[in-house]
Design a protein around this motif. Structure first.
Motif: not given
Length: 108
Positions: A23-34, A58-65, A90-93
């Motif tokens: 939800i923050i905006g990272y890619t699946e690949r980045t999450i997999a590495l983490a 929308t960015d607002q929906q992502r912020k709410e989630k 906890f800030v969206i990219l």
């Protein structure tokens, strides 16, 4: 013939971290590495979640989630992620900025 029921072998910690980073905006690949996982495993976790359609949000929906996920982070004073997200804001990219630029095309 018996039908085998697949149970999820990914724990709550792994799912929670994947959801938050997605939800923050990272890619699946980045999450997999983490998470020390394969990209397809992360893709499967996200595909089975309510956060699948990130690009259509929308960015607002992502912020709410993200706010909802942040509110449930602490469970009896202990973080669900075991402190893995302590240094993650906890800030969206913006979604367009998380990918690397493609190769330059030659003009002919």
């Amino acid at each position: 013939m018996r039908t085998k029921i697949r149970s999820s072998h990914h724990g709550d910690r792994v799912k929670y971290v994947a959801y938050v980073l997605w939800i923050i905006g990272y890619t699946e690949r980045t999450i997999a590495l983490a998470l020390s996982m394969r990209t397809k495993q992360v893709a499967g976790i996200i595909a089975r979640s309510e956060y699948t359609g990130r690009s259509s949000m929308t960015d607002q929906q992502r912020k709410e989630k993200l706010k909802e996920l942040e509110e449930i982070r602490l469970d009896n004073g202990e973080p669900l992620d075991d402190g893995m997200l302590d240094r993650v804001p906890f800030v969206i990219l913006p979604l367009g900025s998380t990918t690397k630029p493609g190769p330059l095309r030659r003009r002919m």
